[in-house]
Design an enzyme around this catalytic site. Structure first.
Site, mmCIF file in Angstrom:
data_model
loop_
_atom_site.group_PDB
_atom_site.id
_atom_site.type_symbol
_atom_site.label_atom_id
_atom_site.label_comp_id
_atom_site.label_asym_id
_atom_site.label_seq_id
_atom_site.Cartn_x
_atom_site.Cartn_y
_atom_site.Cartn_z
ATOM 1 N N ASP A 212 0.853 -1.198 0.000
ATOM 2 C CA ASP A 212 0.000 0.000 0.000
ATOM 3 C C ASP A 212 0.881 1.238 0.000
ATOM 4 O O ASP A 212 2.110 1.132 -0.072
ATOM 5 C CB ASP A 212 -0.981 -0.020 1.190
ATOM 6 C CG ASP A 212 -2.325 0.574 0.786
ATOM 7 O OD1 ASP A 212 -2.338 1.743 0.369
ATOM 8 O OD2 ASP A 212 -3.339 -0.129 0.852
ATOM 9 N N HIS A 283 -2.660 3.066 -4.614
ATOM 10 C CA HIS A 283 -2.080 2.551 -3.365
ATOM 11 C C HIS A 283 -0.656 2.072 -3.636
ATOM 12 O O HIS A 283 -0.233 1.023 -3.146
ATOM 13 C CB HIS A 283 -2.961 1.454 -2.778
ATOM 14 C CG HIS A 283 -4.282 1.977 -2.294
ATOM 15 N ND1 HIS A 283 -4.402 2.724 -1.151
ATOM 16 C CD2 HIS A 283 -5.523 1.908 -2.822
ATOM 17 C CE1 HIS A 283 -5.672 3.082 -0.992
ATOM 18 N NE2 HIS A 283 -6.373 2.609 -1.992
ATOM 19 N N ASP A 345 -8.542 -0.630 -6.397
ATOM 20 C CA ASP A 345 -9.451 0.305 -5.711
ATOM 21 C C ASP A 345 -8.866 1.712 -5.628
ATOM 22 O O ASP A 345 -7.642 1.885 -5.596
ATOM 23 C CB ASP A 345 -9.755 -0.203 -4.296
ATOM 24 C CG ASP A 345 -8.483 -0.380 -3.479
ATOM 25 O OD1 ASP A 345 -7.462 -0.808 -4.044
ATOM 26 O OD2 ASP A 345 -8.505 -0.067 -2.278
ATOM 27 N N GLU A 346 -9.766 2.671 -5.557
ATOM 28 C CA GLU A 346 -9.450 4.052 -5.166
ATOM 29 C C GLU A 346 -8.275 4.653 -5.945
ATOM 30 O O GLU A 346 -7.485 5.416 -5.380
ATOM 31 C CB GLU A 346 -9.160 4.115 -3.658
ATOM 32 C CG GLU A 346 -10.359 3.732 -2.830
ATOM 33 C CD GLU A 346 -10.123 3.854 -1.342
ATOM 34 O OE1 GLU A 346 -11.032 4.341 -0.654
ATOM 35 O OE2 GLU A 346 -9.044 3.467 -0.850
ATOM 36 N N TRP A 412 -16.840 -4.123 -2.419
ATOM 37 C CA TRP A 412 -16.626 -3.451 -1.124
ATOM 38 C C TRP A 412 -17.431 -2.173 -0.992
ATOM 39 O O TRP A 412 -17.808 -1.787 0.100
ATOM 40 C CB TRP A 412 -15.140 -3.172 -0.888
ATOM 41 C CG TRP A 412 -14.547 -2.048 -1.679
ATOM 42 C CD1 TRP A 412 -14.100 -2.094 -2.945
ATOM 43 C CD2 TRP A 412 -14.322 -0.703 -1.225
ATOM 44 N NE1 TRP A 412 -13.612 -0.865 -3.325
ATOM 45 C CE2 TRP A 412 -13.736 0.008 -2.289
ATOM 46 C CE3 TRP A 412 -14.558 -0.037 -0.013
ATOM 47 C CZ2 TRP A 412 -13.391 1.357 -2.200
ATOM 48 C CZ3 TRP A 412 -14.203 1.306 0.076
ATOM 49 C CH2 TRP A 412 -13.634 1.990 -0.997
ATOM 50 N N GLU A 489 -5.263 1.056 9.602
ATOM 51 C CA GLU A 489 -4.710 2.391 9.861
ATOM 52 C C GLU A 489 -4.658 2.682 11.363
ATOM 53 O O GLU A 489 -3.696 3.255 11.869
ATOM 54 C CB GLU A 489 -5.568 3.458 9.188
ATOM 55 C CG GLU A 489 -5.414 3.535 7.687
ATOM 56 C CD GLU A 489 -6.446 2.704 6.949
ATOM 57 O OE1 GLU A 489 -7.018 1.767 7.552
ATOM 58 O OE2 GLU A 489 -6.674 2.992 5.760
HETATM 59 C C1 ACM Z 1 -11.040 -0.539 0.065
HETATM 60 O O1 ACM Z 1 -11.550 -0.407 1.166
HETATM 61 N N1 ACM Z 1 -10.466 0.499 -0.519
HETATM 62 C C2 ACM Z 1 -11.053 -1.804 -0.636
#
Ligand code: ACM
Length: 780
Positions: A212, A283, A345-346, A412, A489
């Site tokens: 990440d 990430h 993701d993201e 998710w 986190e």
């Molecule tokens: C995630 O929570 N970004 C998979």
């Protein structure tokens, strides 16, 4: 979840009414335990239980344990180990006695049951006065039978296994847990403890989030800098530096390939597959920090010490695709599982949009937008994985821009992505942020660890149904199962990890394993205390908070009287005392709010079958001062748009306990709702400062800074909806006291009257720090 991504926050708010930690307790909704007739004390509930006549069989240290063949003997040894670790007797595998005993029979030829068989995890357990036999056609099935038997013989049963025939098989093939080892790193022993507990719940998939922005945690021989550079970050704030010398204190950790093999082998013995995740194209900061040529910008990067969503993406060069394939080659070499997770993701596309070089590459590759560019990368990796006999799985964003049919989607951002993917013929694992994210806190207790205080209660996790009602019948087989996700986190310690996972993982396990008709939350609550007893035997620091008593009150300051409301969030029976004596099963049963006059200390505990459920009673002291005081976790956020509520930990001291604060990081403003303000003239606010360690990508404009008028800003006091003119302003100091706090005294222009909301906020763009309220006290 990436702590501060707004997307899941908005989604969760749009999809479902989620309780906030400081909402009043939902006393009326707490169902309470209720054992169903015929239930056995097993979690997850078996598919079929037939109670038979007779007394059953008591397992003691003298009981023989029999198994033929290597595989069955392996399971017998695992059973003996689990039984002893769960508080049961110590058996000697292979010991034969005349009195009958426990037999494990692996008969690979004969189907042990008519229940479904792919993959074969079925077993049959039969217990009579003469002994107990567990049969299965696979070693995994036999192992699950052993976990059921270990539960029947422990958790308060003193070894007595009822006369019963259990035919059991799972509902879903994917019963998973994702662990984020990138944000915070876990030792092998910590991971093994989680794997042991997963297996005892019949969970079979460990998704390991290894890369990440904040860390690259997997040794890649071909690219040593990934771990040399990418496995260390300097934590934000005081924790990142030596208090005396000021020297940096990096936070580091990675797993060697040998250690990864050890984890995979350990998991395999527990019938758990390990799915690695290498997150692309976002990430990616730690990887780009190690090899800057992988990034889009020329600016050097470091592994991040902030949380959130970052713009740093892998670039789209052929050399970067080859790098990723080379990494995957080592991943495939190590991990025997059929699936490899590639994240997806993201990945906010700002850098790709702004880069002339990426735009040129998109033209070369025929991608008309950045979604298609991402899709091109995913397809490329998918082809590579197919060539190596592996299947690609990714977060639901991989649907954007198109996806090869054989790719599997992990849903998710709610269940919509999963519904769409399954309708299109993809296999799907459901892990919606609203129900399956273990970094969301489970109760409103002040004893919850840091995390996201939008509540994901045990009841909510239990109620999650992985197969959407609107999914066509001929597509339902695409729902492989469900997965809990543990992003870390806020999860610095193994105790916090275990707190977040348990007992909610028991609920996930039951949804993953038990047929719909066997899922019954009240029955689950009646089976749970026995499971807690086993958790204690395993040394698991499971959450006490769902078993505490929630205490709420109304008061009349003038007469010093309080009306105290008690409830257990799960509806277990509550008993209390106000005389200082220990709260035991003889203490007064709580049936309606109690009236008292201050000073009074209420001690309360939740009970099941006469036994207290939490390690210690909840103790609340009401005094004349306490009626005038509220902690941050007793206050609400202020109304208005933009809410990102977090329960955050102080950044220091580097070692030892740290203070924890509830704060809306978009608008740091606290509200004492419906306060009795009559006669109030001054306020004392204890405030501290923590790092503002977030990047919010496109959500950044949601962050509101009320303009400051003094050099270090001011604290403002308002009434009502928190938007009107301030009643008082207190200049903020440049620095804090030695304990990291400061007490701010606000004097109001005149005494207040009546009841109403009182709002307290801090002005100024205080980044890279932010003010947090610890406690407020009113005075006349
Ligand atoms: C995630 O929570 N970004 C998979």
């Amino acid at each position: 979840m990436r702590l501060v991504s707004l997307a899941p926050l908005l989604l969760s708010m749009a999809f479902a009414p989620m309780a906030l930690a400081n909402d009043p307790p939902a006393i009326d909704n707490a169902p309470g335990p209720q054992l169903r007739s015929g239930s056995v004390m097993v979690i997850p509930a078996p598919a079929q239980v037939h109670r038979t006549t007779g007394e059953g069989f008591t397992i003691t240290a003298a009981t023989s344990l029999q198994a033929e063949g290597t595989a069955a003997r392996r399971v017998a040894a695992q059973f003996a180990d689990l039984l002893a670790r769960s508080g049961g007797p110590t058996l000697v595998p292979g010991k034969v006695t005349a009195q009958g005993g426990v037999r494990f029979v692996l008969d690979r030829s004969a189907p042990a049951t008519r229940l479904p068989a792919t993959p074969d995890e079925r077993y049959v357990l039969e217990s009579t006065a003469r002994g107990i036999t567990v049969r299965a056609t696979s070693e995994a099935g036999l192992f699950y039978g052993a976990t059921t038997l270990a539960q029947l013989a422990t958790g308060g049963s003193n070894g007595l296994v009822p006369a019963v025939r259990i035919e059991d098989a799972p509902r879903f093939t994917w019963r998973g847990l994702m662990l984020d080892s990138a944000r915070h790193f876990q030792s092998l022993d910590e991971i093994k403890q989680v794997l042991d507990a997963m297996a005892a719940h019949k969970l079979n998939t460990f998704h390991w989030h290894l890369t990440d922005d904040q860390g690259w945690r997997m040794e890649i021989k071909r690219y040593p800098k990934l771990t040399e550079v990418g496995s260390c970050r300097i934590p934000a704030g005081d924790g990142g530096h030596d208090a005396v010398t000021g020297a940096p204190r990096p936070y580091c950790g990675f797993y060697t390939q040998q250690q990864i093999r050890e984890v995979i082998a350990y998991a395999a013995a527990l019938h758990i597959q390990v799915i690695p995740e290498i997150d692309v194209p976002g990430h990616a900061t730690a990887a780009i920090a190690a090899y800057p040529g992988l990034g889009v910008l020329d600016t050097p990067l470091q592994p991040l010490s902030e949380w959130g969503v970052f713009p740093n993406l892998f670039n789209t060069e052929e050399s970067t695709f080859i790098f990723l394939e080379n990494v995957l080659e080592e991943v495939i070499d190590l991990f025997p599982a059929a699936y490899v997770h590639v994240g997806g993701d993201e990945a906010v596309k700002d850098q790709w949009i702004a880069s002339a070089r990426v735009q040129q590459r998109m033209k070369e590759l025929g991608a008309t937008d950045e979604m298609q560019m991402q899709s091109h990368l995913i397809k490329r990796l998918e082809t590579f994985l197919e060539q190596h006999d592996r299947r690609l799985i990714g977060w639901d964003e991989i649907l954007e821009g198109g996806l090869p049919p054989q790719a599997t989607v992990m849903s998710w951002r709610g269940t919509e992505g999963g519904l769409k993917a399954a309708s299109e013929g993809h296999d799907v694992v459901m892990s919606p942020v609203t129900d399956m994210y273990m970094d969301y806190l489970q109760t409103a207790s002040p004893n919850e660890p840091p995390g996201r205080p939008l509540l994901t209660t045990l009841a909510r996790t239990y109620a999650f149904e992985p197969v959407p009602a609107t999914l066509a019948a001929d597509k339902q087989h695409h729902i492989l199962g469900l997965q809990a996700n543990m992003f870390t986190e806020h999860t610095r310690t193994p105790a916090r990890l275990q707190h977040n996972l348990f007992p909610r993982l028991a609920a996930v396990a039951e949804t993953g394993w038990s047929p719909v008709q066997q899922r019954d939350f009240r029955d689950f609550l009646a089976r749970l205390p026995a499971q807690l007893e086993r958790y204690r035997a395993w040394g698991l620091a499971y959450a006490q908070t769902p078993f505490e008593v929630t205490v709420d009150h109304q008061d009349d300051r003038r007469s010093g009287s309080v009306q105290v409301h008690l409830a257990n969030p799960l509806g277990y029976e509550v008993r209390y005392r106000t005389d200082g004596q220990p709260v035991n099963a003889d203490a007064t049963l709580y049936t309606s709010p109690l009236q008292a006059t201050v000073p009074v200390t209420v001690q309360a505990a939740a009970f099941f079958n006469g036994q207290p459920l939490a390690a210690a009673p909840t103790q609340t002291a009401y005094t004349a001062r306490s009626l005038l005081t509220r902690r941050d976790d007793e206050l609400l956020t202020c109304p208005g748009p933009g809410q990102l509520l977090l329960r955050l930990e102080d950044d220091g001291p580097a070692d030892g306990p740290r203070a924890v604060f509830n704060v809306n990081i978009f608008t740091p403003c606290w509200r004492w709702a419906d306060a009795d303000l009559t006669g109030i003239r001054t306020l004392k606010v204890r405030a501290g400062r923590i790092p503002y360690y977030f990047q919010l990508a496109h959500d950044e404009p949601q962050r509101k800074f009320e303009a400051a008028t003094r050099p270090h800003g001011e604290m403002k006091i308002r009434r009502g909806d928190c938007s009107g003119p301030a009643l008082a302003e207190v200049p903020l100091p440049a620095s804090l006291g030695a304990d990291g706090f400061v007490t701010l005294d606000a004097t109001l222009p005149k005494r207040l009257t009546g009841k109403g909301d009182l709002c307290i906020n801090f002005t100024g763009d205080t980044r890279p720090a932010m003010w947090v309220l610890d406690e407020v006290t009113l005075a006349e």
